[in-house]
Design an enzyme around this catalytic site. Sequence first.
Site, PDB file in Angstrom:
ATOM      1  N   GLY A 125     -61.617 -47.243  45.164  1.00 24.62           N
ATOM      2  CA  GLY A 125     -61.857 -45.814  45.253  1.00 24.62           C
ATOM      3  C   GLY A 125     -62.066 -45.203  43.877  1.00 24.62           C
ATOM      4  O   GLY A 125     -61.634 -45.757  42.868  1.00 24.62           O
ATOM      5  N   CYS A 126     -62.719 -44.062  43.856  1.00 25.78           N
ATOM      6  CA  CYS A 126     -63.086 -43.434  42.586  1.00 25.78           C
ATOM      7  C   CYS A 126     -61.866 -42.905  41.842  1.00 25.78           C
ATOM      8  O   CYS A 126     -61.637 -43.251  40.684  1.00 25.78           O
ATOM      9  CB  CYS A 126     -64.105 -42.328  42.818  1.00 25.78           C
ATOM     10  SG  CYS A 126     -63.661 -41.147  44.105  1.00 25.78           S
ATOM     11  N   TYR A 127     -61.088 -42.057  42.514  1.00 29.89           N
ATOM     12  CA  TYR A 127     -59.853 -41.585  41.884  1.00 29.89           C
ATOM     13  C   TYR A 127     -58.989 -42.773  41.482  1.00 29.89           C
ATOM     14  O   TYR A 127     -58.401 -42.814  40.398  1.00 29.89           O
ATOM     15  CB  TYR A 127     -59.044 -40.751  42.885  1.00 29.89           C
ATOM     16  CG  TYR A 127     -59.476 -39.323  43.075  1.00 29.89           C
ATOM     17  CD1 TYR A 127     -59.534 -38.439  42.003  1.00 29.89           C
ATOM     18  CD2 TYR A 127     -59.787 -38.829  44.344  1.00 29.89           C
ATOM     19  CE1 TYR A 127     -59.884 -37.109  42.195  1.00 29.89           C
ATOM     20  CE2 TYR A 127     -60.143 -37.503  44.540  1.00 29.89           C
ATOM     21  CZ  TYR A 127     -60.191 -36.642  43.458  1.00 29.89           C
ATOM     22  OH  TYR A 127     -60.542 -35.328  43.647  1.00 29.89           O
TER      23      TYR A 127
END
Lengths: 363, 363, 363, 363
Positions: free
Chosen positions: A152-154
Amino acid sequence: MVTVGIIGATGYAGVELLRILLRHPHVKYIYCSSVSFEGQNIDDVYPNLKGMLGDKCGRVLLSADEIKEKADILFTALPHGIAEQYADYCVKNGKKLIDLSADFRYGTDEATFTKWYKKTWDFPEVHQECVYGSPEMNRESIRSARIIGNPGCYVTSVTLGLLPALKNSLVDVNTIIADSKSGVTGAGRNPSMTNQFCECGESFSAYKVGNHRHQSEIERNLSILAGTKANVIFTPHLIPQNRGILSTIYAPLTQSAAGTIAAEAEKRGCTPDEVVRDIYRKTYENEPFVRVLDAGVNATTRVVRYSNFCDIQVYVVNGGKMLEVVSCLDNMIKGAAGQAVQNMNLMYGFGETEAIDFVPPAF
Amino acid sequence: MVTVGIIGATGYAGVELLRILLRHPHVKYIYCSSVSFEGQNIDDVYPNLKGMLGDKCGRVLLSADEIKEKADILFTALPHGIAEQYADYCVKNGKKLIDLSADFRYGTDEATFTKWYKKTWDFPEVHQECVYGSPEMNRESIRSARIIGNPGCYVTSVTLGLLPALKNSLVDVNTIIADSKSGVTGAGRNPSMTNQFCECGESFSAYKVGNHRHQSEIERNLSILAGTKANVIFTPHLIPQNRGILSTIYAPLTQSAAGTIAAEAEKRGCTPDEVVRDIYRKTYENEPFVRVLDAGVNATTRVVRYSNFCDIQVYVVNGGKMLEVVSCLDNMIKGAAGQAVQNMNLMYGFGETEAIDFVPPAF
Amino acid sequence: MVTVGIIGATGYAGVELLRILLRHPHVKYIYCSSVSFEGQNIDDVYPNLKGMLGDKCGRVLLSADEIKEKADILFTALPHGIAEQYADYCVKNGKKLIDLSADFRYGTDEATFTKWYKKTWDFPEVHQECVYGSPEMNRESIRSARIIGNPGCYVTSVTLGLLPALKNSLVDVNTIIADSKSGVTGAGRNPSMTNQFCECGESFSAYKVGNHRHQSEIERNLSILAGTKANVIFTPHLIPQNRGILSTIYAPLTQSAAGTIAAEAEKRGCTPDEVVRDIYRKTYENEPFVRVLDAGVNATTRVVRYSNFCDIQVYVVNGGKMLEVVSCLDNMIKGAAGQAVQNMNLMYGFGETEAIDFVPPAF
Amino acid sequence: MVTVGIIGATGYAGVELLRILLRHPHVKYIYCSSVSFEGQNIDDVYPNLKGMLGDKCGRVLLSADEIKEKADILFTALPHGIAEQYADYCVKNGKKLIDLSADFRYGTDEATFTKWYKKTWDFPEVHQECVYGSPEMNRESIRSARIIGNPGCYVTSVTLGLLPALKNSLVDVNTIIADSKSGVTGAGRNPSMTNQFCECGESFSAYKVGNHRHQSEIERNLSILAGTKANVIFTPHLIPQNRGILSTIYAPLTQSAAGTIAAEAEKRGCTPDEVVRDIYRKTYENEPFVRVLDAGVNATTRVVRYSNFCDIQVYVVNGGKMLEVVSCLDNMIKGAAGQAVQNMNLMYGFGETEAIDFVPPAF
């Protein structure tokens, strides 16, 4: 040379993948599918691509079933819960798959996935195959993997922000705070009231406090790295800009680490920041896409936009007791499509930086 | 392989040049100079460049005099009035130069330059050498040129927006209106009140109405293309965004052209827009960096950002009497650094699109 | 003291009306309706209103039918084609109505309305009653009107930009060019792909070239003011900001006016701009909401945000032959809700500037 | 009716003060001074003010010395270190003063001021007079104060975010984390590279980590409220928007408070959030400018823009052990000029909300 299929090519991550793969020297051909736009030309949906497809990409958006047969490797850029069937198909047919959803980010821990995503697995056995696609955590396993769960990005920003601290046992993982901020591309392309220009413009807010799904993925990664159960307080915020994630991370130094750092700083006549910075540099010295910033330089989303870099700045605050890390990246690249290509490069033995060694623009 | 010098590498155009040239396959080495930051490291001034210089670019900012000797070709990205001395040096020493200021945009017409830029020429003879660096206008002369005057950003959008109409004698050049809009990078990097975030943010305005210098360059180009003196009403505006120029151009169709277009449209059972669009497409069919858009697609600055494209949409309005063209480009690329590299590619016989065939990002 | 009903209070114009009327000293009570949110609290839909309703506004969103009976005056802020029934009701029941859609902007000219809005009228007789709500054009008729068609946002900027020129017969109305730019609030609140933050952010484009409906309303106004049929080339553009419209208007001076202006300028030793500026100032000297700017000051959307002002700057260009006007306003206030309240003030004999004499913020 | 002087009227806070005071019903006349623009007209410096001064404000910018004699109350909106002389003058001449710099925010604690602002006091005795201008902390003392130190913008958001928790002894103040984000107006009007549009646009970063001066003011306030020394880790960030501050605050609940909250939540069958929310509501029930938001509503800077509100949302996270508060306000209003007027209203016995009861716009 590989033939690639992008399932879900008209979402934000999908089209960014396509943009990158169009310039990849080892990609022979790209097929794209889309549920919403099947049968249309992708360069009509995305006019920026006009004239760019050359003989390297099929113009017409196909169905997922059509392209899964044609491609050597599939990228699935879909809502969670759909990729499993394609992964199963790939495993059974000697193909590879990189999934950009959450479906393969939890290893074999179906319980945690189910708790946060309200879905059980349809093909549990295929999860035995999957590797979590963080090159900084799992480079060697990625090389031989057939199914990758792309992070995931976060999550990537927080994981990379803490990895050296955890590998070096600097911090207590019981109360990690990750205060994260993301540009609006993070919300995907589907029109919604929340993402209207006039709602986001000149506006900043926290959202999903205490219940954003990425918390579970962050905790999983930090626990793996720390070798013990980590607790994370994760607060995402929305920034009025297109791209970029910046996480400000607060992690209490263990008493022992705090003491060592202070002593070392005194010995060297430098700041505690510098001591920790050197540990971070050492940890990341062979990483092509992590930059530990010099003293005095602020981690800034603009500076990593359109690149696969994660920039990290470290501080020791609260009288030497707290590690504070500011970590930023482009959520569409290192936080999604770029990291996926990095994984593909590893899986095929291509140069790890092939097609993603962008020089980030100043503006 | 060429060795390149960028004089004025820390301005917006200079650093964008550097970004592009770092990935140019025929560039051996790049030297950079800066008056403001001489002696500093360029990746300290621009932290986006950290780790990107490799063995292809000198890190320390030198003086212009140092680099002029080392380079085969110089790019001068300076305020007007400074490049002449370097051009003279290059001519005398068998080197080449591409100037991004206005100094070499007026051919040998010193009078017009002086009228608008309040400066006479110090090296008049060197202007005999110079070629105006618009590949769409002057490709063949550029190939053999030693000194190039790289076109202005606004100017390129207007010139390319009208070139096919002028080459095909469609419009009357007596009252051309160019209503242009630019992102804030167009104003350069020097801090000023006008360019402060809070002055520009959520703000839109026209400026220098009736007296922006680019008017003279636009008129020069249109006159050359039309073979007769053109008059242009040019109004620049500032958009609250970083990159991009969009020009909305209004040019009265000649009575004869209006008649021909109407007749042709009737014959083909299509709109007059389509007739003109085909003329534009024909004119630009071999141009690698001009895209004439399909009916129904709006020219949009976002869609050409970070690319060397100029996107053009054409309309016939006012009951068939007026040609309206919307032309847009990235002011930093096709409007400056990208076009400069396109010129270098032509001058050295490299592939014309080398290093500037970026796929523009969707966002 | 009047009791007000806002039909369509949750659209952008509706909620802006509510914001203004909450501070109107002669408004006793406000009822609000909404189709989409009926039964909900308006301060849940718009949390900015939390705590602001006091005893002056009903919190629950009612149906239109409920509020039409309770109110003395109705504001209809709806898509076109719906307001007629409420206008008919008001006329028959001695109430007043101000409509913010296009329904009552065409006087009794149903043909033009139908051509552009693809709809015939259901209550043709009620259009006999209606007055076009531009105080600068029709102040006296507004005072006694029962039904007001509130002007379009783009339209107001262009009409006010040309009114003095037309009243003084300065320009030829055969080929007026209005190059207009609007912030994204102009597109209304309904979520759409086009208005997503990531589509609009860092983006600028023209849209609906040659076929935006406001063209017909502009032409109607200019024709009325000029006393002869006007032709307008109207091009709207979208700016990446929330509020504000700026129109750059090009109108050929008549030969006679051009001569007079030039002569007067020479006599007075001033620029032609100054001569025209004085005509504009004279025309608008009693207008509370039009500001003709001093020489050297750029009309700027930021400067009129959150105010009911229309700022106008004038130029004479193209060697004295063309009038160029830059006119800007806040599309939500002078372009919609503020002008509607100005009309209400006139209709009830309140002070014309009551509740809309905001001091615009610097930022 | 009072006569007001604004010393430093052309800075961001000064001009915002002027905007508010122009509509204050108890302000008779306003004099403005400016060092940078003395002798110029303020509506030339700020064209938004054109036509707004009426007979309530002197147009020409005077010197500070001229206006200090004319005014009953002075607002000093200056860099720190200058206001003391005016405060001394006011005390000696029976006038009042509200200072918007840091000079009077530290009570009589010169040591802390000097440590952070590198300056000793020239008029130590005048600090005996001063009251810290937070109405929520010090309403009664403000009423009778002659010299007010108006709170810092970041500081106000954090102080109000924690005040109820501290008054009710809910949290341990040993390791408070305040992760704050501000729009660019917070940086003031002086042109700087950092605040250029192209540096800030599409960019987000932390700055001055561990050494922003507001940390000391936050710690002072929290210590006063807690009755014990508080330690704060304060990290400011820059958001690409004009206005607004949002602070995300993490404060460990004391073991005792955590237990009580959990028990109460169980008893009431509600979330722990709701228990704390009720405590916050109770504490702020008579505060006109603090809104404790309902469950499910995100604190959002856009929603408080152009208002004097501080919006607060509360959460209990980390398994009941951590209080998380999101607090936001308009840095120019509640964070500066609005709070200053609130203080003036209290000092003169005017209605506390006079002239600052703005309805915040939706957009």
